[in-house]
Design an enzyme around this catalytic site. Sequence first.
Site, short mmCIF file in Angstrom:
data_model
loop_
_atom_site.label_atom_id
_atom_site.label_comp_id
_atom_site.label_asym_id
_atom_site.label_seq_id
_atom_site.Cartn_x
_atom_site.Cartn_y
_atom_site.Cartn_z
N SER A 283 3.63 -0.93 3.44
CA SER A 283 3.39 -0.69 2.02
C SER A 283 3.65 0.77 1.75
O SER A 283 3.60 1.62 2.65
CB SER A 283 1.93 -1.02 1.68
OG SER A 283 1.58 -0.54 0.40
N TYR B 243 -7.31 -0.28 3.02
CA TYR B 243 -5.94 -0.78 3.00
C TYR B 243 -4.97 0.29 3.47
O TYR B 243 -4.09 0.03 4.31
CB TYR B 243 -5.59 -1.24 1.58
CG TYR B 243 -4.22 -1.86 1.46
CD1 TYR B 243 -3.96 -3.11 2.02
CD2 TYR B 243 -3.19 -1.21 0.78
CE1 TYR B 243 -2.71 -3.70 1.90
CE2 TYR B 243 -1.95 -1.80 0.65
CZ TYR B 243 -1.71 -3.04 1.21
OH TYR B 243 -0.45 -3.61 1.10
#
Length: 291
Positions: free
Chosen positions: A153, A166
Amino acid sequence: MSARSETAAASRSGGRVALITGASSGFGLLTALELARKGIRVVATMRNPEKAEELLKLAEEAGVAERLRVLPLDVTDPLSIRQAVEETIRSYQRLDILVNNAGFAAGGFVEDVSMEAWRQQMETNFFGLVAVTQSVIPIMRRQQKGLIINISSVSGRVAFPGYGPYAASKFAVEGFTETLRHELAPLGIGVVLVEPGAYRTPIWNKGLAAMAAPADSPYGERLERIAQYSRRTAETAPDPRQVAELIGVLADTRAPRLRYTLGSGSRLAIWGRALLPWKWFEGIIRRALGS
């Protein structure tokens, strides 16, 4: 189609075989369809195969259902990983592409996030990815070829407030993948990072739904502003098929590079972090998020 028939068909065609984790929705589902359209036999894995209904329906509509097989695989369960990989090899005698996609997004300010939530995030997004990769490397090493695609990501390159768990998991994926690429390149195995920004996938809806501060949290107002920004971003995010299409291209790329960053504003965020003085960059992020 029976496992024996699938094996015979794969042998006759000489077709490649891909295993995808987290294929019940989002990038995983779309990647399964994209690779199947390219003639690749796809083992689409997910924790609960009962959630494969949408994938199977779309595969039937696209005329690729015969190239798709659904298997249960929980990346946090070593037995589940072993059984899925063994069944893949038993059916096809090969494994050419691994797409490590399974994951979820946990949010909240660091002080408010329980250690249990931190561990769950790392178990799925990082340790699970490592475990699946370890199970596949011996197969690709014996084949002297293969491709491992890790879905990271932009949050693995640039961390934002409110998404500590995350970001930490994706930063870990980035470091692991760099090491893995060095180790496996001499063996003929490619290793690639795909770094999407915000896309219209269920991961953000689920993450935002769970993104709440305790009633007495000193960060409640700031977290809510960040959540509002994230919702607006998700509403205008691009089509996630862009990510699946990129993975389809990578499947046919002879010598892929290490990183592929895509998504609105992703490259700008990475370049800004790298080139601007940290205080300037920090100020830009704070103003953008209203935090």
